[in-house]
Enzyme design. Sequence first.
Site, PDB file in Angstrom:
ATOM      1  N   LYS A 191       0.845  -1.202   0.000  1.00  0.00           N
ATOM      2  CA  LYS A 191       0.000   0.000   0.000  1.00  0.00           C
ATOM      3  C   LYS A 191       0.882   1.255   0.000  1.00  0.00           C
ATOM      4  CE  LYS A 191      -3.912  -2.438   2.006  1.00  0.00           C
ATOM      5  NZ  LYS A 191      -4.743  -2.794   3.160  1.00  0.00           N
ATOM      6  N   GLN A 202      -5.089  -1.584   9.396  1.00  0.00           N
ATOM      7  CA  GLN A 202      -5.027  -2.900   8.764  1.00  0.00           C
ATOM      8  C   GLN A 202      -5.668  -3.952   9.664  1.00  0.00           C
ATOM      9  OE1 GLN A 202      -4.000  -3.459   5.644  1.00  0.00           O
ATOM     10  NE2 GLN A 202      -4.280  -5.663   5.728  1.00  0.00           N
ATOM     11  N   ASP A 223     -11.127   3.023   4.070  1.00  0.00           N
ATOM     12  CA  ASP A 223     -11.594   1.636   3.972  1.00  0.00           C
ATOM     13  C   ASP A 223     -13.117   1.574   3.805  1.00  0.00           C
ATOM     14  OD1 ASP A 223      -9.740  -0.495   3.985  1.00  0.00           O
ATOM     15  OD2 ASP A 223      -9.174  -0.046   6.052  1.00  0.00           O
TER      16      ASP A 223
HETATM   17  N1  GUN Z   1      -7.434  -6.847   5.767  1.00  0.00           N
HETATM   18  C1  GUN Z   1      -7.859  -7.581   4.712  1.00  0.00           C
HETATM   19  N2  GUN Z   1      -8.473  -6.783   3.805  1.00  0.00           N
HETATM   20  C2  GUN Z   1      -8.425  -5.537   4.299  1.00  0.00           C
HETATM   21  C3  GUN Z   1      -8.893  -4.278   3.818  1.00  0.00           C
HETATM   22  O1  GUN Z   1      -9.491  -4.142   2.749  1.00  0.00           O
HETATM   23  N3  GUN Z   1      -8.652  -3.209   4.624  1.00  0.00           N
HETATM   24  C4  GUN Z   1      -8.025  -3.332   5.810  1.00  0.00           C
HETATM   25  N4  GUN Z   1      -7.855  -2.228   6.529  1.00  0.00           N
HETATM   26  N5  GUN Z   1      -7.579  -4.475   6.293  1.00  0.00           N
HETATM   27  C5  GUN Z   1      -7.782  -5.564   5.532  1.00  0.00           C
END
Ligand code: GUN
Length: 289
Positions: A50, A94, A117
């Site tokens: 990311k 996350q 998100d």
């Molecule tokens: N863990 C797995 N997928 C995601 C996501 O789309 N966003 C976040 N923040 N954590 C994740």
Amino acid sequence: MSAVRMDGKALAEKLRAVVAEDVRAFGGPVCLATILVGDDPASHVYVGKKHEASHEAGIESRDHRFPSDTPETDILDLIAELNADESVDGILVQLPLPEHMNEPSVTRAVDPDKDVDGFHPINAGRLFLGEPLLVPATPLGVMAMLAEYGIEPKGAEAVVIGRSEIVGKPMSMLLLAEHATVTICHSRTADLGAHARRADILVAAVGRPGLVTPDMVKPGATVIDVGVNRTDKGLVGDVDPAVFEVAGHMTPVPGGVGPMTIAMLLRNTLTAAQHRSELRGTGVAAPGR
Ligand code: GUN
């Protein structure tokens, strides 16, 4: 005949380049802050990607990592700081968080205008009411793939397997907003195959390898595999690869939906920056933001 392979890697690259252009056109700095707690290796890889992708798109990023025994209050304090920090446009926590933390209380602490998100109830509500602003990145990526390959949800029978807050529920709302007839299936669904076989668009988002088998798919259907399962055979989805012989279009794993998620996160970060800039311009922004 084998299904058309929907190439999420190629589309994600294209969309990331478009976001980079739009970031340049935006003119001001755009900044994403991530929070990662614990030592889950996959999460460390995802967060690293990311940051790399943000950098490539001209988005600044801040990387906050904590050991797994960090008290929840420390994370809530950091979120409060980032919420108040005018230079931060997007905040991503996350998941999964360590067991001792309450995921909803942490994700709900994020300012909804910085919630890249799309997990905050305000953003879920905006989507539910047909006024989406920040939408979870994975289902948003699925919609972009359908559009790219000319798959029209309008009037289609769409069946979503999985009812998670991150994928299944928002996916269903997005398909509904595009006028599909949507069925949501889950672990208690009585006859999954009967529902799946009706689907023109079938989305599998459960996390169970081989869940969708060729007999469950209508010939020519579009099959979207959101599954991410680490097995002895490597990364596999929820859909048996033999379904490629029945479907009309299908996403591979890896290289399908996965890469789209990061592209959409970048898009959401820019959307948050644009939205916040508009709020400031109209004087709606809260004092100190
Ligand atoms: N863990 C797995 N997928 C995601 C996501 O789309 N966003 C976040 N923040 N954590 C994740």
